[in-house]
Motif scaffolding. Structure first.
Motif, PDB file in Angstrom:
ATOM      1  N   THR A 162     -29.782  34.718 -16.091  1.00 16.67           N
ATOM      2  CA  THR A 162     -28.780  34.228 -15.145  1.00 16.67           C
ATOM      3  C   THR A 162     -28.441  32.769 -15.437  1.00 16.67           C
ATOM      4  OG1 THR A 162     -30.495  33.625 -13.545  1.00 16.67           O
ATOM      5  CG2 THR A 162     -29.505  35.805 -13.308  1.00 16.67           C
ATOM      6  N   LYS A 163     -27.237  32.377 -15.009  1.00 16.27           N
ATOM      7  CA  LYS A 163     -26.764  31.012 -15.263  1.00 16.27           C
ATOM      8  C   LYS A 163     -27.636  29.983 -14.558  1.00 16.27           C
ATOM      9  CE  LYS A 163     -23.300  32.727 -17.542  1.00 16.27           C
ATOM     10  NZ  LYS A 163     -23.633  34.160 -17.391  1.00 16.27           N
ATOM     11  N   LYS A 164     -28.163  30.331 -13.397  1.00 17.61           N
ATOM     12  CA  LYS A 164     -29.014  29.397 -12.650  1.00 17.61           C
ATOM     13  C   LYS A 164     -30.291  29.097 -13.428  1.00 17.61           C
ATOM     14  CE  LYS A 164     -29.812  26.968  -8.922  1.00 17.61           C
ATOM     15  NZ  LYS A 164     -28.942  25.831  -8.560  1.00 17.61           N
ATOM     16  N   ILE A 165     -30.853  30.088 -14.070  1.00 23.06           N
ATOM     17  CA  ILE A 165     -32.035  29.863 -14.910  1.00 23.06           C
ATOM     18  C   ILE A 165     -31.656  29.004 -16.104  1.00 23.06           C
ATOM     19  CG2 ILE A 165     -33.761  30.965 -16.394  1.00 23.06           C
ATOM     20  CD1 ILE A 165     -34.315  31.420 -13.432  1.00 23.06           C
ATOM     21  N   GLN A 166     -30.505  29.266 -16.719  1.00 23.69           N
ATOM     22  CA  GLN A 166     -30.041  28.450 -17.845  1.00 23.69           C
ATOM     23  C   GLN A 166     -29.913  26.993 -17.430  1.00 23.69           C
ATOM     24  OE1 GLN A 166     -26.145  29.552 -19.287  1.00 23.69           O
ATOM     25  NE2 GLN A 166     -26.232  28.189 -21.039  1.00 23.69           N
ATOM     26  N   GLN A 167     -29.349  26.761 -16.253  1.00 22.34           N
ATOM     27  CA  GLN A 167     -29.191  25.386 -15.758  1.00 22.34           C
ATOM     28  C   GLN A 167     -30.546  24.733 -15.514  1.00 22.34           C
ATOM     29  OE1 GLN A 167     -29.540  24.587 -12.007  1.00 22.34           O
ATOM     30  NE2 GLN A 167     -29.565  22.473 -12.747  1.00 22.34           N
ATOM     31  N   ALA A 168     -31.495  25.494 -14.971  1.00 20.20           N
ATOM     32  CA  ALA A 168     -32.819  24.933 -14.695  1.00 20.20           C
ATOM     33  C   ALA A 168     -33.546  24.573 -15.989  1.00 20.20           C
ATOM     34  CB  ALA A 168     -33.641  25.922 -13.880  1.00 20.20           C
ATOM     35  N   LEU A 169     -33.403  25.400 -17.027  1.00 20.01           N
ATOM     36  CA  LEU A 169     -34.080  25.128 -18.297  1.00 20.01           C
ATOM     37  C   LEU A 169     -33.536  23.878 -18.979  1.00 20.01           C
ATOM     38  CD1 LEU A 169     -34.346  28.741 -19.771  1.00 20.01           C
ATOM     39  CD2 LEU A 169     -36.205  27.335 -18.861  1.00 20.01           C
ATOM     40  N   ALA A 170     -32.296  23.509 -18.658  1.00 17.56           N
ATOM     41  CA  ALA A 170     -31.703  22.319 -19.272  1.00 17.56           C
ATOM     42  C   ALA A 170     -32.167  21.025 -18.616  1.00 17.56           C
ATOM     43  CB  ALA A 170     -30.180  22.403 -19.203  1.00 17.56           C
ATOM     44  N   LYS A 171     -32.897  21.120 -17.507  1.00 18.52           N
ATOM     45  CA  LYS A 171     -33.418  19.917 -16.859  1.00 18.52           C
ATOM     46  C   LYS A 171     -34.495  19.275 -17.730  1.00 18.52           C
ATOM     47  CE  LYS A 171     -32.840  21.506 -12.061  1.00 18.52           C
ATOM     48  NZ  LYS A 171     -33.602  21.890 -10.845  1.00 18.52           N
ATOM     49  N   PRO A 172     -34.666  17.961 -17.630  1.00 22.08           N
ATOM     50  CA  PRO A 172     -35.701  17.283 -18.429  1.00 22.08           C
ATOM     51  C   PRO A 172     -37.081  17.893 -18.206  1.00 22.08           C
ATOM     52  CG  PRO A 172     -34.249  15.680 -17.367  1.00 22.08           C
ATOM     53  CD  PRO A 172     -33.881  17.026 -16.806  1.00 22.08           C
ATOM     54  N   ASP A 173     -37.764  18.170 -19.297  1.00 26.04           N
ATOM     55  CA  ASP A 173     -39.176  18.582 -19.311  1.00 26.04           C
ATOM     56  C   ASP A 173     -39.448  20.014 -18.845  1.00 26.04           C
ATOM     57  OD1 ASP A 173     -39.913  16.044 -20.243  1.00 26.04           O
ATOM     58  OD2 ASP A 173     -40.028  15.255 -18.195  1.00 26.04           O
ATOM     59  N   VAL A 174     -38.444  20.744 -18.374  1.00 28.52           N
ATOM     60  CA  VAL A 174     -38.711  22.092 -17.864  1.00 28.52           C
ATOM     61  C   VAL A 174     -39.158  23.027 -18.982  1.00 28.52           C
ATOM     62  CG1 VAL A 174     -37.688  24.138 -16.794  1.00 28.52           C
ATOM     63  CG2 VAL A 174     -37.214  21.885 -15.854  1.00 28.52           C
ATOM     64  N   ILE A 175     -38.512  22.934 -20.161  1.00 27.47           N
ATOM     65  CA  ILE A 175     -38.886  23.885 -21.219  1.00 27.47           C
ATOM     66  C   ILE A 175     -40.305  23.634 -21.733  1.00 27.47           C
ATOM     67  CG2 ILE A 175     -36.544  24.401 -21.983  1.00 27.47           C
ATOM     68  CD1 ILE A 175     -36.903  22.437 -24.251  1.00 27.47           C
TER      69      ILE A 175
END
Length: 487
Positions: A315-328
């Motif tokens: 989902t796009k919301k997960i994609q957006q969350a993964l782009a946050k600093p340090d999440v990956i």
């Protein structure tokens, strides 16, 4: 970008080449059903670009290289129920479709996790080259791009496993007709169909029942019929002992049951692998029964492609969350790998009710042409662009439904000229300004603790008019293409 390929200067010769290319597409199954023709026994060739489109070899190789890392990232996200829950918490309050998907995930988690621990992921990472960057970031050859950026990653019904390789073969034919025999090496090898199908067979082998079947979950009407059927034919070619059955969700609601050991049984067949080619948009669930059978399948022992967790991970919301600093870093431990992945993300903004979300709303209203506004949907034609973003954000600015959307920086790919060949075209075709989107396939078969298969699995290219927002081939807005690699 320039591929150094040239078409005949004489109109008669060009017309003859186009006729041959159309016939090649028709005679080799590079086809779709027409949404305008009620006769579903009639096929037309899929729209295609006459010459393969230029794409930098370095960026193509980088995209292929990084796909196995993206496979691991998505698998890690899919295994983390709490991350899915926390990230989608606000979205499911206002997006009923995502809520229904998550409710299935929650039921499975509350019952102790999936019965079948092994999952099959057939992913496709879509990307575009970015030209809107600072001079100092341009590469040493001053190419008209600085890098590539990920548009999205598809985790369900990742299509074009057939149409991608078919486009490559079409362009080999066109290059031979033009006398460019030595240029064919610039078309990268594309074995997407064979690799995808061998991985479905591998999942069938892991299930461990030689009498079990593979189930394709299909739409009520399959317009992209060749792309689906060639997967079925290739599986039978690779292993004639594997039987494939096809049913839509409504049919499955009447035929699917669970056996004593939680086997999925459809029409008296035990199902080893469920391969979804639908189920990614609300219109494919007509009644409560379709949702009930999706849950039943999820509870079963069959290996799912995708599992409900994989579906949510796309989902796009997960994609957006993964782009946050340090999440990956939560999912990928190698620092160098984290940096590589972080660089492919463009800026994405949540529209939550907080200072960051309010700032994103104001950015979208003030300068809408900088962005694309995306809901939690697959299948194309769901995004908003330009002034539609401004008007929509103004209408939902104070409404909870805004959190179901994300704002994404618009990517500015390089423009090239070529010919779009469509079934409805007259023969008098003119070159047009185009942009391309590359899709890299990835395969992962794994459970919580073990990865059995992790590979890059070929590619596809879709090309559209430079001034067009959407580019889906099945929706009639884009065209099949293949990359012509340049150094």
């Amino acid at each position: 970008m320039n591929s150094t390929l040239h078409l005949p200067s004489l109109e008669k010769e060009l017309e003859e080449l186009i006729k041959k290319a159309k016939d090649w597409a028709l005679m080799h199954g590079m086809c779709l059903r027409s949404k305008a023709n009620p006769n579903k026994n009639v096929l037309q060739f899929a729209p295609f670009i006459l010459l393969p489109s230029p794409f930098p070899r370095k960026e193509f190789d980088n995209a292929c290289h990084i796909q196995t890392v993206l496979n691991i990232l998505i698998h890690g996200v899919a295994q983390d129920y709490n991350f899915l829950k926390e990230t989608l918490e606000e979205t499911i309050k206002v997006d009923n479709f995502t809520k229904e998907l998550f409710n299935i995930c929650k039921i499975i988690n509350d019952e102790g996790g999936p019965t079948q621990k092994v999952s099959l992921g057939i992913l496709r990472s879509d990307l575009m080259l970015e030209t809107n960057c600072l001079k100092e970031k341009m590469d040493e050859k001053c190419m008209p791009y600085c890098c590539w950026k990920q548009v999205e990653i598809n985790t369900i019904a990742s299509g074009f496993g057939w149409l991608g390789p078919a486009s490559t073969e079409l362009h080999k034919f066109v290059l031979r007709e033009l006398g460019y025999h030595e240029k064919i090496k610039n078309l990268p090898e594309n074995n997407a169909l064979q690799i995808i199908c061998s991985s479905i067979i591998e999942a069938w082998n892991i299930y461990g029942n030689q009498q079990a079947v593979i189930l394709f979950v299909i739409e009520d009407i399959t317009y992209n019929i060749c792309d689906q059927r060639f997967h079925e034919f290739e599986i039978r070619k690779q292993n004639p002992n594997v039987k494939i059955i096809r049913q839509n969700l409504t049919q499955l609601a009447a035929t699917a049951t669970l056996g004593a050991k939680m086997e999925l049984i459809v029409d008296n067949y035990i199902v080893a692998v469920v391969y979804y080619r639908c189920g990614y948009e609300p219109g494919q669930y007509h009644t409560r029964k379709e949702w009930d059978v999706r849950l039943l399948i999820e509870k079963s022992l069959a290996i799912k492609c995708p599992t409900i967790q994989y579906h949510l991970a796309g989902t796009k919301k997960i994609q957006q969350a993964l782009a946050k600093p340090d999440v990956i870093r939560k999912f990928l431990k190698n620092e160098k790998t984290c940096t590589e992945i972080k660089e492919i993300f463009t800026d994405l903004y949540a529209l939550d009710f907080n200072d960051h979300g309010n700032a994103a709303i104001e950015m979208g209203i003030t300068d809408p042409h900088r962005f694309v506004l995306k809901p939690q949907r697959e299948g194309g034609c769901n995004n908003k662009y330009g002034l539609d973003i401004k008007h929509f954000l103004e209408s939902v600015k104070n409404k909870q439904e805004r959190v179901a959307w994300i704002l994404m920086n618009k990517i500015h790919p390089p423009i090239h000229k070529s010919y779009i060949i469509r079934p409805e075209n007259n023969i008098n075709i003119k070159p047009q300004e185009l942009v391309s989107e590359l899709g890299i396939f990835g395969i992962i078969i794994a459970n919580e603790n073990n990865v059995y298969v992790n590979k890059q699995a070929g590619h596809m290219l879709r090309t559209k008019l430079a001034n067009s927002n959407e580019g889906g081939v099945v929706t009639g807005l884009g065209a099949c293409d293949s990359p012509f690699l340049i150094d």
